[in-house]
Design a protein around this motif. Structure first.
Motif, PDB file in Angstrom:
ATOM      1  N   LEU A  29      44.066  32.140  47.206  1.00 31.84           N
ATOM      2  CA  LEU A  29      45.265  32.672  47.860  1.00 31.84           C
ATOM      3  C   LEU A  29      46.389  32.754  46.829  1.00 31.84           C
ATOM      4  CD1 LEU A  29      46.655  33.543  50.515  1.00 31.84           C
ATOM      5  CD2 LEU A  29      47.240  31.137  50.893  1.00 31.84           C
ATOM      6  N   LEU A  30      46.945  33.953  46.678  1.00 34.35           N
ATOM      7  CA  LEU A  30      48.058  34.183  45.768  1.00 34.35           C
ATOM      8  C   LEU A  30      49.332  34.372  46.586  1.00 34.35           C
ATOM      9  CD1 LEU A  30      46.385  36.778  43.341  1.00 34.35           C
ATOM     10  CD2 LEU A  30      46.368  34.277  43.187  1.00 34.35           C
ATOM     11  N   MET A  31      50.380  33.656  46.209  1.00 30.61           N
ATOM     12  CA  MET A  31      51.644  33.741  46.949  1.00 30.61           C
ATOM     13  C   MET A  31      52.755  34.021  45.943  1.00 30.61           C
ATOM     14  SD  MET A  31      51.147  30.620  49.701  1.00 30.61           S
ATOM     15  CE  MET A  31      52.020  31.459  51.016  1.00 30.61           C
ATOM     16  N   ASP A  32      53.356  35.225  46.056  1.00 31.04           N
ATOM     17  CA  ASP A  32      54.367  35.672  45.103  1.00 31.04           C
ATOM     18  C   ASP A  32      55.761  35.493  45.699  1.00 31.04           C
ATOM     19  OD1 ASP A  32      55.789  36.767  43.067  1.00 31.04           O
ATOM     20  OD2 ASP A  32      55.012  38.791  43.273  1.00 31.04           O
ATOM     21  N   TRP A  90      35.190  38.161  37.806  1.00 28.35           N
ATOM     22  CA  TRP A  90      35.875  39.318  38.394  1.00 28.35           C
ATOM     23  C   TRP A  90      36.296  40.305  37.312  1.00 28.35           C
ATOM     24  CZ3 TRP A  90      39.758  35.722  41.372  1.00 28.35           C
ATOM     25  CH2 TRP A  90      39.046  34.973  42.322  1.00 28.35           C
ATOM     26  N   GLN A  91      36.448  39.817  36.105  1.00 30.18           N
ATOM     27  CA  GLN A  91      36.931  40.661  35.006  1.00 30.18           C
ATOM     28  C   GLN A  91      36.363  40.143  33.689  1.00 30.18           C
ATOM     29  OE1 GLN A  91      39.677  43.214  35.118  1.00 30.18           O
ATOM     30  NE2 GLN A  91      38.923  43.681  33.075  1.00 30.18           N
ATOM     31  N   THR A  92      35.749  41.043  32.918  1.00 33.91           N
ATOM     32  CA  THR A  92      35.360  40.769  31.539  1.00 33.91           C
ATOM     33  C   THR A  92      35.628  42.051  30.762  1.00 33.91           C
ATOM     34  OG1 THR A  92      33.063  41.544  31.740  1.00 33.91           O
ATOM     35  CG2 THR A  92      33.508  39.237  32.349  1.00 33.91           C
ATOM     36  N   ASN A  93      35.234  42.067  29.484  1.00 36.67           N
ATOM     37  CA  ASN A  93      35.402  43.312  28.718  1.00 36.67           C
ATOM     38  C   ASN A  93      34.383  44.370  29.133  1.00 36.67           C
ATOM     39  OD1 ASN A  93      33.162  42.072  27.694  1.00 36.67           O
ATOM     40  ND2 ASN A  93      33.767  42.211  25.543  1.00 36.67           N
ATOM     41  N   CYS A 152      47.606  40.608  37.658  1.00 38.84           N
ATOM     42  CA  CYS A 152      46.400  40.722  36.817  1.00 38.84           C
ATOM     43  C   CYS A 152      45.226  40.001  37.478  1.00 38.84           C
ATOM     44  CB  CYS A 152      46.657  40.140  35.430  1.00 38.84           C
ATOM     45  SG  CYS A 152      47.700  41.163  34.357  1.00 38.84           S
ATOM     46  N   ILE A 153      45.483  38.805  38.028  1.00 34.94           N
ATOM     47  CA  ILE A 153      44.426  38.052  38.710  1.00 34.94           C
ATOM     48  C   ILE A 153      43.921  38.836  39.920  1.00 34.94           C
ATOM     49  CG2 ILE A 153      43.931  35.959  40.037  1.00 34.94           C
ATOM     50  CD1 ILE A 153      45.959  34.510  38.210  1.00 34.94           C
ATOM     51  N   VAL A 179      41.432  31.944  33.478  1.00 39.50           N
ATOM     52  CA  VAL A 179      42.260  33.134  33.296  1.00 39.50           C
ATOM     53  C   VAL A 179      42.555  33.284  31.807  1.00 39.50           C
ATOM     54  CG1 VAL A 179      44.409  34.295  33.898  1.00 39.50           C
ATOM     55  CG2 VAL A 179      43.338  32.757  35.556  1.00 39.50           C
ATOM     56  N   ARG A 180      42.030  34.334  31.223  1.00 42.28           N
ATOM     57  CA  ARG A 180      42.328  34.622  29.818  1.00 42.28           C
ATOM     58  C   ARG A 180      42.784  36.077  29.712  1.00 42.28           C
ATOM     59  NH1 ARG A 180      37.730  31.271  29.432  1.00 42.28           N
ATOM     60  NH2 ARG A 180      38.193  29.326  28.341  1.00 42.28           N
ATOM     61  N   ILE A 181      44.027  36.250  29.316  1.00 44.42           N
ATOM     62  CA  ILE A 181      44.599  37.595  29.195  1.00 44.42           C
ATOM     63  C   ILE A 181      45.206  37.707  27.816  1.00 44.42           C
ATOM     64  CG2 ILE A 181      46.338  39.201  30.086  1.00 44.42           C
ATOM     65  CD1 ILE A 181      46.017  37.751  32.811  1.00 44.42           C
TER      66      ILE A 181
END
Length: 364
Positions: A160-163, A70-73, A51-52, A9-11
């Motif tokens: 799995l993301l848990m907020d 999933w995400q690059t420039n 963001c993820i 993860v790079r933001i």
């Protein structure tokens, strides 16, 4: 953990609209176990999670899991195409569908190439078979959240993301659902990123921790390592604690006690459902540890460990107190004692002392 088998993860300087807040992180998160995002309100935990998930867009980002980008420039997968399950603070179930129908909706979206966890296993882990015919309005808050977690798992996600899944529940419901969360965390092969500002939850669930402050990473590492280190966010926390892992080697039905063995020492705990040979974790708070220069056999305190003072530091917020890092073998234990006691006992690094532990909490 190989370099490819991680969530990268790079933001860079992600700014929230109509806000001075910015997120700037560079993380390599293990692709197994539970990683907790921890920090005060407004530190960026939920923003990072969004963001993820692809719910917040930023061109200066790079996201990949096991070299799947999933995400690059140049590319940005929309949220619905990312192999992610998301559990929010509120269950967000479809009110016009039964619990079973909510789960079927997830199954239709599931990645058929993934066979991480089966429907029957999810139902068993979350103990929801009896409530499947009911509508969300007929369920308690804890039951709705268990259905929401089951739904996220049945998508067959790679992550799995848990907020803060317990934030909307009262204390009794939190206690009800925590064992189910533990079951998922320990049984699922899906990596989990868990957002919380509750140290109790983090200690109980997380293998790895990332501490955020004002959108920046200030600390990260294995949970047990960070908790047992001085000068960190955790050692300054009012509930500064360590976690000890050991094996149950002895039990007494007469006294209702179990003996947890670790690093050639034993801690006695109240007996529960554990059996001899079970591996358990327990929490020891620094405020529950006192020191003695010699064994106090005439004391009511059962747990007295021979330890070495590895490090000590004055509390920057309270000069009357000193935090000590003790080593029981290679296992760290924290003790918070008065500066006066430190002086009177002439405590120093490298000294062998007796740690008297007044209270422990089993993380069952």
């Amino acid at each position: 953990m190989t370099k490819s088998n991680i969530l990268k993860v790079r933001i860079r300087k992600y700014h929230l609209k109509d806000s001075n807040f910015s997120l700037d992180v560079d993380l390599n998160i293990p692709s197994t176990g539970v990683t907790a995002l921890f920090g005060p309100s407004g530190s960026g935990k939920t923003t990072l999670l969004r963001c993820i998930a692809g719910l917040e867009k930023n061109q200066q980002s790079e996201l990949s899991l096991s070299n799947e980008f999933w995400q690059t420039n140049k590319i940005s997968l929309p949220a619905h195409k990312r192999p992610i399950g998301y559990v929010f603070q509120e269950a967000n179930l479809f009110p016009h569908l039964t619990a079973a129908e909510n789960l079927q909706f997830a199954i239709k979206r599931a990645d058929k190439s993934q066979s991480v966890i089966s429907y029957s296993e999810v139902i068993r882990l979350m103990d929801i078979e009896e409530i499947l015919p009911q509508y969300p309005s007929q369920l308690s808050g804890g039951e709705r959240q268990r259905i929401a977690i089951a739904r996220a798992l049945l998508i067959r996600p790679k992550l799995l993301l848990m907020d803060e899944p317990l934030a909307a529940l009262d204390d009794s419901l939190k206690k009800e659902i925590l064992p189910y969360l533990e079951a998922i965390c320990h049984s699922s092969k899906i990596p989990i990123i868990y957002v919380s500002h509750s140290l109790d939850e983090v200690i109980r669930l997380a293998d790895h921790m990332v501490v955020l402050e004002k959108g920046r990473v200030v600390e990260q590492g294995e949970t047990q390592f960070l908790l047992g280190k001085l000068g960190t966010f955790f050692s300054r926390h009012k509930d500064a604690s360590v976690v000890i892992t050991g094996i149950i080697t002895e039990q007494s039905a007469q006294w209702g006690l179990s003996w947890l063995h670790f690093d050639n020492q034993d801690i006695i705990v109240k007996q529960g459902n554990e059996k001899i040979g079970d591996q358990l974790r327990l929490r020891i708070q620094s405020k529950d540890v006192s020191l003695s220069l010699s064994p106090q056999e005439d004391s009511s305190i059962l747990n007295r460990l021979t330890v070495i003072i590895d490090d000590m530091i004055k509390d920057p917020k309270d000069p009357s107190m000193v935090m000590l890092r003790l080593l029981a073998g290679s296992t760290p234990i924290l003790a918070r004692v008065t500066a006066l006691s430190t002086h009177n006992l002439a405590l120093s690094k490298g000294q062998t002392v007796i740690a008297q532990i007044k209270s422990v909490a089993l993380l069952r």
